[in-house]
Motif scaffolding. Structure first.
Motif, PDB file in Angstrom:
ATOM      1  N   ASN A  14      39.200  54.142  45.660  1.00 34.48           N
ATOM      2  CA  ASN A  14      40.308  54.749  44.393  1.00 34.48           C
ATOM      3  C   ASN A  14      40.424  56.157  44.314  1.00 34.48           C
ATOM      4  O   ASN A  14      39.464  56.796  44.088  1.00 34.48           O
ATOM      5  CB  ASN A  14      39.990  53.936  42.894  1.00 34.48           C
ATOM      6  N   LYS A  16      43.042  58.686  43.086  1.00 34.34           N
ATOM      7  CA  LYS A  16      44.046  58.778  42.297  1.00 34.34           C
ATOM      8  C   LYS A  16      43.501  59.929  41.413  1.00 34.34           C
ATOM      9  O   LYS A  16      43.363  60.913  40.675  1.00 34.34           O
ATOM     10  CB  LYS A  16      44.501  57.614  41.507  1.00 34.34           C
ATOM     11  N   ASP A  17      41.574  59.285  40.579  1.00 31.91           N
ATOM     12  CA  ASP A  17      41.139  60.487  40.132  1.00 31.91           C
ATOM     13  C   ASP A  17      39.751  61.502  40.514  1.00 31.91           C
ATOM     14  O   ASP A  17      39.543  61.257  41.859  1.00 31.91           O
ATOM     15  CB  ASP A  17      39.909  59.641  39.138  1.00 31.91           C
ATOM     16  N   HIS A  49      33.219  55.155  37.877  1.00 32.00           N
ATOM     17  CA  HIS A  49      34.397  55.353  37.134  1.00 32.00           C
ATOM     18  C   HIS A  49      35.113  54.616  37.311  1.00 32.00           C
ATOM     19  O   HIS A  49      35.899  54.995  34.953  1.00 32.00           O
ATOM     20  CB  HIS A  49      34.512  56.817  37.605  1.00 32.00           C
ATOM     21  N   ASP A  50      35.878  54.147  38.028  1.00 31.98           N
ATOM     22  CA  ASP A  50      36.823  53.664  37.443  1.00 31.98           C
ATOM     23  C   ASP A  50      36.640  52.042  36.862  1.00 31.98           C
ATOM     24  O   ASP A  50      37.690  50.882  36.555  1.00 31.98           O
ATOM     25  CB  ASP A  50      38.039  53.655  38.582  1.00 31.98           C
ATOM     26  N   GLU A  52      35.635  50.030  38.512  1.00 31.23           N
ATOM     27  CA  GLU A  52      36.631  49.161  39.854  1.00 31.23           C
ATOM     28  C   GLU A  52      35.635  47.945  40.598  1.00 31.23           C
ATOM     29  O   GLU A  52      35.833  46.563  40.840  1.00 31.23           O
ATOM     30  CB  GLU A  52      37.385  49.905  40.751  1.00 31.23           C
TER      31      GLU A  52
END
Ligand code: HEM
Length: 96
Positions: A14, A16-17, A49-50, A52
């Motif tokens: 990911n 995105k962040d 952090h997500d 996931e």
């Protein structure tokens, strides 16, 4: 406590962040995240952090690959999981 980049050898799935970059606006802080303590880590999924990553085995596998460029054998993952399991315990206050 420290902040480290996720995806040292391979990118985290990911993208995105942007992590700490959002706070500091420094290029060097892109994809930098707080490294959480591993105390009780067997109990605190989902991971990263997500959130996931659902299992600790998968988190360990990804850490080795993304951060160290190592492909762990199943047995190595099992051994690391055994160690991480020892980090679980009841919280006790440091002071009365
Ligand atoms: C085999 C060696 C390693 C193991 C077993 C390991 C294990 C873990 C685990 C289980 C987590 C998830 C914690 C949670 O979400 O509660 C984590 C997160 C993290 N680790 Fe590792 N780690 C390893 C190597 C490294 C290295 C070498 C670095 C940096 C140079 C690193 C940096 C981080 C960072 C930044 C996070 C937070 C990532 C995020 O929230 O997205 N790790 N690690």
């Amino acid at each position: 406590m420290s902040y480290r980049k996720t995806g040292i050898f391979h990118d985290y799935s990911n993208r995105k962040d942007l992590g700490r970059f959002k706070v500091t606006k420094l290029e060097i802080d892109k994809y930098v995240f707080k490294v959480p303590m591993l105390r009780n880590v067997t109990l605190t999924g989902p991971y990263f952090h997500d959130g996931e990553v659902g299992t600790l085995a998968e988190a360990v596998d990804q850490m080795a690959y993304l951060q160290l460029n190592r492909k762990l054998k199943d047995e190595e993952i099992r051994n690391i999981l055994s160690f991480l399991t020892t980090l679980a315990g009841e919280d006790k206050p440091l002071h009365r």
